[in-house]
Scaffold this active site. Sequence first.
Site, PDB file in Angstrom:
ATOM      1  CG  HIS A   1      -0.188  -0.065   2.518  1.00  0.00           C
ATOM      2  ND1 HIS A   1       0.491   1.000   3.069  1.00  0.00           N
ATOM      3  CD2 HIS A   1      -0.012  -1.104   3.371  1.00  0.00           C
ATOM      4  CE1 HIS A   1       1.046   0.640   4.199  1.00  0.00           C
ATOM      5  NE2 HIS A   1       0.770  -0.629   4.416  1.00  0.00           N
TER       6      HIS A   1
ATOM      7  CG  ASP B   1       5.682  -3.587   5.799  1.00  0.00           C
ATOM      8  OD1 ASP B   1       4.636  -4.211   6.098  1.00  0.00           O
ATOM      9  OD2 ASP B   1       6.262  -2.817   6.598  1.00  0.00           O
TER      10      ASP B   1
END
Length: 429
Positions: A66, A318
């Site tokens: 994101h 991540d």
Amino acid sequence: MRIQAILSLLSSTHYVQNYFNDTFNVLNHLGSISPYHRARHHHASEIVSELPIDCTADQVMLMHRHGSRGPIGEQRYIEQLVQTLHDATDVIQKVELPHELEFLRAGYNFSLAPHNLTILGRKELFDHGVEFTLKYPHLTTDTILSSDSSRVVESARWFALGFFGLDPDVRIVTVNNKDDPVSWITPAPGPACPKFNYSFGQQATRTWSKHYLPVITDRLNMLLPGVGFTEDDIHGALFACAYDLASLGASPWCGIFRPDELVNFEYERDILMDASCAYMLPDNMGPLAGTVFVNKLIERFTDSQGDSRPLYLEFGHDVTILLALSALGLAKDDPPLSPDELRPGRKFRTSELTPFAANMVWEKFTCTSSYDGPQIRLILNDATMPLTICGQGMDSTLGTCSLDTFVNANHYSTSIRFRDETWNATCGV
């Protein structure tokens, strides 16, 4: 071009000259909460970035983090900093302030909503969608896969707007670890691996913080006697630097820190993620969880199920990317990183591996004459990441290897299956 635009925006402020230049760019030192920038991978400077003219990417698999967002948990440090400054208003108005702290006279407020994408985060994803369709105009899909986190779904939508344009004929399908306990999309193994716990990273962070935060706290208290900064306040100022950049593209806080202090903060962010979801996790848990992604990649690129598509657009976190890298043995430090010692030459740098809007692009390409058979390449954040897992089979010019060599090199991943003996013993299933 994105970074040039940000630097141009910042060029009118006094702290830019010290912190945004050729020798020290703060964007390279904020770990995984850095705004997006092109990566500088370890030992990748000699790699040729363009494929030979006779080669074509036939199949591409994108895993996208994101975009830039508001803080998650860190806002309590920023709020405490704001309160400390508010309580010391009279002191700040009377004391002689150093140039880099003069902004405090006007007061400092932080109002960024936790968790949500920022305006710049939306732009990162839209820009990436445009760039992606320009790079792969011959590939398309009708489905996007996304974690069910709202900021990830929104990121997928902004990317789709850049890639497909208005009113795209594409479905965004969401996944969570309750529906799919071993999805390669979700941020952590969840119920599939009960022993997996972010507390490992939090403990490593607390240990390293004790090594560097007291020195900064003492220095700033000498500059501003009477304010009474605590170490938590200094942590808040470091987070304010990062999240102001993520939201506004500029922050007065970045200018109050020396380069070595930001380097220490960067190391804190790196060991947080290394110990949370990569190599510092106990019992090889990070690489084990990452095998889910690697096996899905191999399944698709070898078409072992007979249903592979030319393009996969998928959006996660991540953690998703770092777990995959750990299963591949990429960006691995030997000996492992330690929360008691700064490792300046380390390979594991989350500002390069997983900044906001990080994008991991896997290409399967074929050539008419340059290479025999299908080849595989990893492009992480607009820079080729050499597939060192292939050993001597890696092409030193492109950092690629043949698909067969890649599959054989990943024998660890291909030997692991969900709830097999190794998985259960490691995860406590």
